[in-house]
Design a protein around this motif. Structure first.
Motif, PDB file in Angstrom:
ATOM      1  N   ALA A 280       0.810  -1.217   0.000  1.00 54.17           N
ATOM      2  CA  ALA A 280       0.000   0.000   0.000  1.00 54.17           C
ATOM      3  C   ALA A 280       0.842   1.265   0.000  1.00 54.17           C
ATOM      4  CB  ALA A 280      -0.921   0.005   1.217  1.00 54.17           C
ATOM      5  N   SER A 281       2.155   1.132   0.152  1.00 56.88           N
ATOM      6  CA  SER A 281       3.025   2.307   0.189  1.00 56.88           C
ATOM      7  C   SER A 281       3.674   2.502  -1.174  1.00 56.88           C
ATOM      8  CB  SER A 281       4.106   2.138   1.263  1.00 56.88           C
ATOM      9  OG  SER A 281       3.512   2.023   2.539  1.00 56.88           O
ATOM     10  N   PRO A 282       3.377   3.606  -1.845  1.00 60.95           N
ATOM     11  CA  PRO A 282       3.901   3.802  -3.193  1.00 60.95           C
ATOM     12  C   PRO A 282       5.328   4.334  -3.215  1.00 60.95           C
ATOM     13  CG  PRO A 282       2.579   5.683  -2.595  1.00 60.95           C
ATOM     14  CD  PRO A 282       2.507   4.719  -1.437  1.00 60.95           C
ATOM     15  N   SER A 283       5.975   4.116  -4.328  1.00 63.29           N
ATOM     16  CA  SER A 283       7.232   4.771  -4.633  1.00 63.29           C
ATOM     17  C   SER A 283       6.910   5.930  -5.571  1.00 63.29           C
ATOM     18  CB  SER A 283       8.196   3.788  -5.309  1.00 63.29           C
ATOM     19  OG  SER A 283       9.335   4.456  -5.800  1.00 63.29           O
ATOM     20  N   VAL A 284       7.246   7.143  -5.177  1.00 60.21           N
ATOM     21  CA  VAL A 284       6.919   8.332  -5.975  1.00 60.21           C
ATOM     22  C   VAL A 284       8.216   8.939  -6.499  1.00 60.21           C
ATOM     23  CG1 VAL A 284       5.806  10.590  -5.984  1.00 60.21           C
ATOM     24  CG2 VAL A 284       4.877   8.757  -4.563  1.00 60.21           C
ATOM     25  N   ALA A 285       8.302   9.095  -7.824  1.00 61.57           N
ATOM     26  CA  ALA A 285       9.526   9.622  -8.431  1.00 61.57           C
ATOM     27  C   ALA A 285       9.195  10.397  -9.694  1.00 61.57           C
ATOM     28  CB  ALA A 285      10.498   8.482  -8.745  1.00 61.57           C
ATOM     29  N   GLN A 286      10.026  11.389  -9.990  1.00 64.17           N
ATOM     30  CA  GLN A 286       9.884  12.119 -11.237  1.00 64.17           C
ATOM     31  C   GLN A 286      10.498  11.321 -12.371  1.00 64.17           C
ATOM     32  OE1 GLN A 286      11.266  16.203  -9.557  1.00 64.17           O
ATOM     33  NE2 GLN A 286       9.779  16.693 -11.157  1.00 64.17           N
ATOM     34  N   THR A 287       9.856  11.358 -13.543  1.00 60.11           N
ATOM     35  CA  THR A 287      10.324  10.630 -14.714  1.00 60.11           C
ATOM     36  C   THR A 287      10.641  11.625 -15.824  1.00 60.11           C
ATOM     37  OG1 THR A 287       8.072  10.361 -15.576  1.00 60.11           O
ATOM     38  CG2 THR A 287       8.876   8.662 -14.070  1.00 60.11           C
ATOM     39  N   THR A 288      11.054  11.099 -16.965  1.00 55.58           N
ATOM     40  CA  THR A 288      11.392  11.978 -18.079  1.00 55.58           C
ATOM     41  C   THR A 288      10.144  12.733 -18.553  1.00 55.58           C
ATOM     42  OG1 THR A 288      11.009  10.139 -19.613  1.00 55.58           O
ATOM     43  CG2 THR A 288      13.270  10.484 -18.841  1.00 55.58           C
ATOM     44  N   GLY A 289      10.385  13.915 -19.100  1.00 49.19           N
ATOM     45  CA  GLY A 289       9.289  14.722 -19.613  1.00 49.19           C
ATOM     46  C   GLY A 289       8.553  15.499 -18.542  1.00 49.19           C
ATOM     47  N   GLY A 290       9.088  15.506 -17.311  1.00 51.08           N
ATOM     48  CA  GLY A 290       8.447  16.272 -16.253  1.00 51.08           C
ATOM     49  C   GLY A 290       7.311  15.561 -15.564  1.00 51.08           C
ATOM     50  N   PHE A 291       7.105  14.280 -15.858  1.00 50.89           N
ATOM     51  CA  PHE A 291       6.014  13.549 -15.225  1.00 50.89           C
ATOM     52  C   PHE A 291       6.447  13.010 -13.863  1.00 50.89           C
ATOM     53  CE2 PHE A 291       4.898  13.372 -19.716  1.00 50.89           C
ATOM     54  CZ  PHE A 291       3.577  13.773 -19.669  1.00 50.89           C
ATOM     55  N   VAL A 292       5.442  12.672 -13.054  1.00 56.85           N
ATOM     56  CA  VAL A 292       5.658  12.087 -11.736  1.00 56.85           C
ATOM     57  C   VAL A 292       4.904  10.771 -11.695  1.00 56.85           C
ATOM     58  CG1 VAL A 292       5.284  12.350  -9.255  1.00 56.85           C
ATOM     59  CG2 VAL A 292       5.903  14.339 -10.641  1.00 56.85           C
ATOM     60  N   GLN A 293       5.591   9.712 -11.310  1.00 54.75           N
ATOM     61  CA  GLN A 293       4.967   8.388 -11.293  1.00 54.75           C
ATOM     62  C   GLN A 293       4.913   7.833  -9.873  1.00 54.75           C
ATOM     63  OE1 GLN A 293       5.449   5.429 -14.564  1.00 54.75           O
ATOM     64  NE2 GLN A 293       6.544   4.237 -13.012  1.00 54.75           N
ATOM     65  N   ALA A 294       3.716   7.429  -9.482  1.00 54.57           N
ATOM     66  CA  ALA A 294       3.507   6.741  -8.205  1.00 54.57           C
ATOM     67  C   ALA A 294       3.298   5.266  -8.507  1.00 54.57           C
ATOM     68  CB  ALA A 294       2.315   7.312  -7.472  1.00 54.57           C
ATOM     69  N   SER A 295       4.213   4.425  -8.041  1.00 53.18           N
ATOM     70  CA  SER A 295       4.184   3.000  -8.374  1.00 53.18           C
ATOM     71  C   SER A 295       3.740   2.173  -7.177  1.00 53.18           C
ATOM     72  CB  SER A 295       5.571   2.540  -8.834  1.00 53.18           C
ATOM     73  OG  SER A 295       5.993   3.266  -9.971  1.00 53.18           O
ATOM     74  N   PHE A 296       2.733   1.344  -7.409  1.00 56.04           N
ATOM     75  CA  PHE A 296       2.246   0.397  -6.407  1.00 56.04           C
ATOM     76  C   PHE A 296       2.469  -1.013  -6.950  1.00 56.04           C
ATOM     77  CE2 PHE A 296      -0.088   4.250  -5.643  1.00 56.04           C
ATOM     78  CZ  PHE A 296      -0.309   4.303  -4.275  1.00 56.04           C
ATOM     79  N   ILE A 297       3.037  -1.891  -6.140  1.00 53.45           N
ATOM     80  CA  ILE A 297       3.279  -3.252  -6.583  1.00 53.45           C
ATOM     81  C   ILE A 297       3.186  -4.204  -5.399  1.00 53.45           C
ATOM     82  CG2 ILE A 297       5.788  -3.036  -6.290  1.00 53.45           C
ATOM     83  CD1 ILE A 297       6.078  -4.871  -8.759  1.00 53.45           C
ATOM     84  N   GLY A 298       2.629  -5.404  -5.638  1.00 53.88           N
ATOM     85  CA  GLY A 298       2.574  -6.415  -4.593  1.00 53.88           C
ATOM     86  C   GLY A 298       1.182  -6.968  -4.381  1.00 53.88           C
ATOM     87  N   ASP A 299       1.050  -7.790  -3.340  1.00 49.07           N
ATOM     88  CA  ASP A 299      -0.216  -8.431  -3.019  1.00 49.07           C
ATOM     89  C   ASP A 299      -1.006  -7.574  -2.033  1.00 49.07           C
ATOM     90  OD1 ASP A 299       0.492 -10.578  -4.592  1.00 49.07           O
ATOM     91  OD2 ASP A 299       1.353 -11.714  -2.915  1.00 49.07           O
ATOM     92  N   TYR A 300      -2.318  -7.500  -2.269  1.00 48.94           N
ATOM     93  CA  TYR A 300      -3.206  -6.707  -1.415  1.00 48.94           C
ATOM     94  C   TYR A 300      -4.371  -7.614  -0.997  1.00 48.94           C
ATOM     95  CZ  TYR A 300      -5.624  -2.552   0.352  1.00 48.94           C
ATOM     96  OH  TYR A 300      -6.222  -1.635   1.147  1.00 48.94           O
ATOM     97  N   PRO A 301      -4.370  -8.105   0.261  1.00 48.39           N
ATOM     98  CA  PRO A 301      -5.450  -8.989   0.707  1.00 48.39           C
ATOM     99  C   PRO A 301      -6.814  -8.311   0.663  1.00 48.39           C
ATOM    100  CG  PRO A 301      -3.572  -9.108   2.200  1.00 48.39           C
ATOM    101  CD  PRO A 301      -3.331  -7.941   1.289  1.00 48.39           C
ATOM    102  N   LEU A 302      -7.790  -8.987   0.126  1.00 47.14           N
ATOM    103  CA  LEU A 302      -9.147  -8.450   0.046  1.00 47.14           C
ATOM    104  C   LEU A 302      -9.670  -8.090   1.436  1.00 47.14           C
ATOM    105  CD1 LEU A 302     -11.601  -7.885  -1.814  1.00 47.14           C
ATOM    106  CD2 LEU A 302     -12.346 -10.242  -1.363  1.00 47.14           C
ATOM    107  N   ARG A 303      -9.273  -8.872   2.438  1.00 43.78           N
ATOM    108  CA  ARG A 303      -9.762  -8.649   3.791  1.00 43.78           C
ATOM    109  C   ARG A 303      -9.244  -7.348   4.410  1.00 43.78           C
ATOM    110  NH1 ARG A 303      -9.117 -14.710   6.511  1.00 43.78           N
ATOM    111  NH2 ARG A 303     -10.504 -15.822   5.049  1.00 43.78           N
ATOM    112  N   CYS A 304      -8.241  -6.746   3.806  1.00 48.07           N
ATOM    113  CA  CYS A 304      -7.714  -5.480   4.340  1.00 48.07           C
ATOM    114  C   CYS A 304      -8.669  -4.323   4.099  1.00 48.07           C
ATOM    115  CB  CYS A 304      -6.358  -5.162   3.714  1.00 48.07           C
ATOM    116  SG  CYS A 304      -5.009  -6.185   4.347  1.00 48.07           S
ATOM    117  N   GLY A 305      -9.568  -4.491   3.131  1.00 48.02           N
ATOM    118  CA  GLY A 305     -10.517  -3.431   2.852  1.00 48.02           C
ATOM    119  C   GLY A 305      -9.836  -2.176   2.324  1.00 48.02           C
TER     120      GLY A 305
END
Length: 536
Positions: A280-305
């Motif tokens: 649930a914790s993203p990695s936020v970084a600036q990319t080429t062209g002035g964009f900003v990307q927030a990346s989420f990756i991994g397993d997210y249990p349905l029960r976490c709501g």
């Protein structure tokens, strides 16, 4: 220097903008952990403030009076009640690590004064100094201005062939539903497109006040966001993650930034919800062209709501530019230029002025939610408004110290750093803060100031404390927490009809475990402080 080059029409994440809840939500995300603000709930009860103006003495008389009082509180007062001493013992905190002042409103000397003149770390109770000085010097109806200027011609299609300048003065609550007012004003002045640069004029605060190291080296923590003349949405992104039975996790974000992209690689799983949920914790970084990307990756249990994650991201100028251009695009505006910082030319014409909520409302947010960055912006505003901009911390500290001296409140142990208490360099004694609370209670801003404080068991940072005690609804208390610091300061209306000032600091490695001692102290005062103490 250029900050970014991106188009408001470029691809960006689509997010829901709930104008009714966003301001409160973003105030809340501005602090977490020990500095956490809480959801606001309007509450009543508690002590009633008086409204007569204070009487100011000559400076020499003030010093004499203060010296006399220092001598009087040096005489041992009554002991603390057994409930407080027991709570300190359970926390393994010695009495030498605690300072306490309990004093009836209007009484000449404290009922209890223990280590009362010792300068201590006050944590967020230092916000009481900043907010009382701000209300008194600027006035409860003070408003910040954020203005827009244009320096080119506007063609028949509404395109500005020139630059748009946004000039900030430190509005602490410039959230989307406030900034949209400025966007609408610009459009009403006939501008629908910008064929030039977006220039941010941030000269109101000195550059020395910006880009300071985070308090605890955690730059992503919202409570660590620093001050800025164009502070937007507390420079924090609020991501809400919601797992769906179809295996997808939807992600909403507030506020929208024109250059923000989300890379969503979350997978819904059927396992148990346990632990901190790193996905649930993203990695936020600036990319080429002035964009900003927030990346989420991994397993997210349905029960976490559904969960909401708050992240302080980017620098202030990039964040403001992205927020402004997102709103500009939503209203149909176009922009294909770059953004940069710079001064507004003297010949530029005014095309919009947004005025903030009144200071009385800002102070309520600062004290109820213990909002650090709002307090820091107010602190710098005091310096800029009472002297000439640009604001510096030295100007602000001098302005507040001068105000305190004029108000018969000399404070030899007071050291001001940023005005929020998020510092190891800010100190004050319990006696000095108690004196300030006495003065505030008899000042023209008494009602506004008192009503800004959290109410025990009702709202703000006190909403979950003393919920089953007599003090519920009867204590207006500002709290403070840092590592090794616990603090309370405010007013308690006792069951016998009296109102007391209560200030206590605990500076000790085991301070976190001693919260019960402060709760016991407040409950004892509510009961009339009748079992121990000295005659007044």
């Amino acid at each position: 220097m250029p900050l970014a080059s991106f188009s408001a029409s470029s691809r960006c994440i689509t997010a829901r903008l709930s104008s009714g809840a966003l301001a409160v939500a973003l105030v809340v995300v501005s602090a977490t952990l020990g500095y956490a603000p809480a959801a606001d709930a309007r509450g009543g009860g508690g002590p009633k403030a008086e409204s007569q103006a204070p009487k100011h003495a000559a400076h020499g008389a003030v010093k004499s009076k203060h010296a006399e009082r220092q001598e009087r509180v040096a005489v041992p007062s009554g002991p603390l009640p057994a409930t407080v001493m027991a709570a300190l013992a359970r926390a393994h905190v010695p009495l030498s690590s605690m300072s306490v002042v309990v004093q009836r409103i209007g009484a000449p000397v404290p009922l209890v004064a223990i280590n009362a003149t010792q300068p201590m770390l006050p944590a967020s109770t230092m916000k009481l100094v900043t907010t009382y000085a701000g209300l008194s010097l600027l006035g409860p109806d003070y408003r910040w201005k954020t203005t827009a200027y244009a320096d080119g011609e506007v063609d028949t299609q509404g395109v500005l062939h020139g630059n748009l300048y946004i000039q900030g003065t430190g509005d602490p609550k410039l959230v989307p539903e406030e900034l949209i007012d400025l966007v609408d004003q610009i459009r009403r002045n006939g501008i629908t497109g910008i064929d030039g640069a977006l220039v941010l004029d941030k000269r109101y605060f000195d550059p020395s006040t910006r880009d300071l190291p985070a308090f605890d080296n955690d730059d992503s923590a919202p409570y660590n966001v620093g001050p800025d003349p164009l502070l937007y949405a507390f420079k924090s992104l609020s991501f809400t993650l919601t797992p769906n039975p179809d295996g997808q996790v939807s992600i909403d974000v507030l506020p929208q930034l024109a250059q923000l992209q989300i890379d969503n690689e979350l997978r819904v799983t059927r396992g148990a919800c346990a632990g901190s949920l790193p996905a649930a914790s993203p990695s936020v970084a600036q990319t080429t062209g002035g964009f900003v990307q927030a990346s989420f990756i991994g397993d997210y249990p349905l029960r976490c709501g559904s969960r909401t994650i708050n992240v302080a991201a980017l620098d202030h100028s990039t964040f403001f530019a992205g927020g402004f251009l997102a709103l500009w695009k939503q209203t149909g505006g176009t922009f294909n230029g770059a953004t940069r910082e710079g001064a507004t030319p003297s010949g530029a014409r005014l095309v919009g002025t947004h005025r903030s909520p009144v200071l009385a409302d800002i102070v309520r947010d600062i004290n109820k939610f213990s909002n650090n960055v709002m307090a820091r912006n107010l602190f710098l505003t005091i310096g800029a408004a009472t002297a000439k901009p640009p604001a510096t911390t030295a100007k602000s500290a001098q302005a507040i110290q001068s105000f305190l001296r004029r108000s018969a409140l000399p404070m030899p142990g007071l050291a001001l750093d940023n005005g929020s208490g998020l510092s190891r360099d800010e100190t004050i004694s319990a006696l000095s803060l108690a004196d300030l609370l006495q003065a505030a209670n008899s000042s023209p801003v008494a009602q506004v100031f008192t009503e800004s404080l959290p109410i025990a068991g009702v709202d703000g940072t006190m909403r979950n404390r003393l919920t089953n005690a007599g003090a519920l609804g009867n204590a207006h208390i500002k709290t403070g927490t840092l590592r090794d610091v616990r603090a309370i300061a405010g007013y308690v209306g006792s069951e016998n009809g009296e109102t007391y000032v209560v200030v206590s600091f605990i500076n000790d490695p085991r301070a976190e475990a001693a919260r019960a001692a402060h709760d016991a102290l407040l409950e004892w005062v509510y009961e009339g402080a009748r079992k121990v103490g000295v005659a007044e």
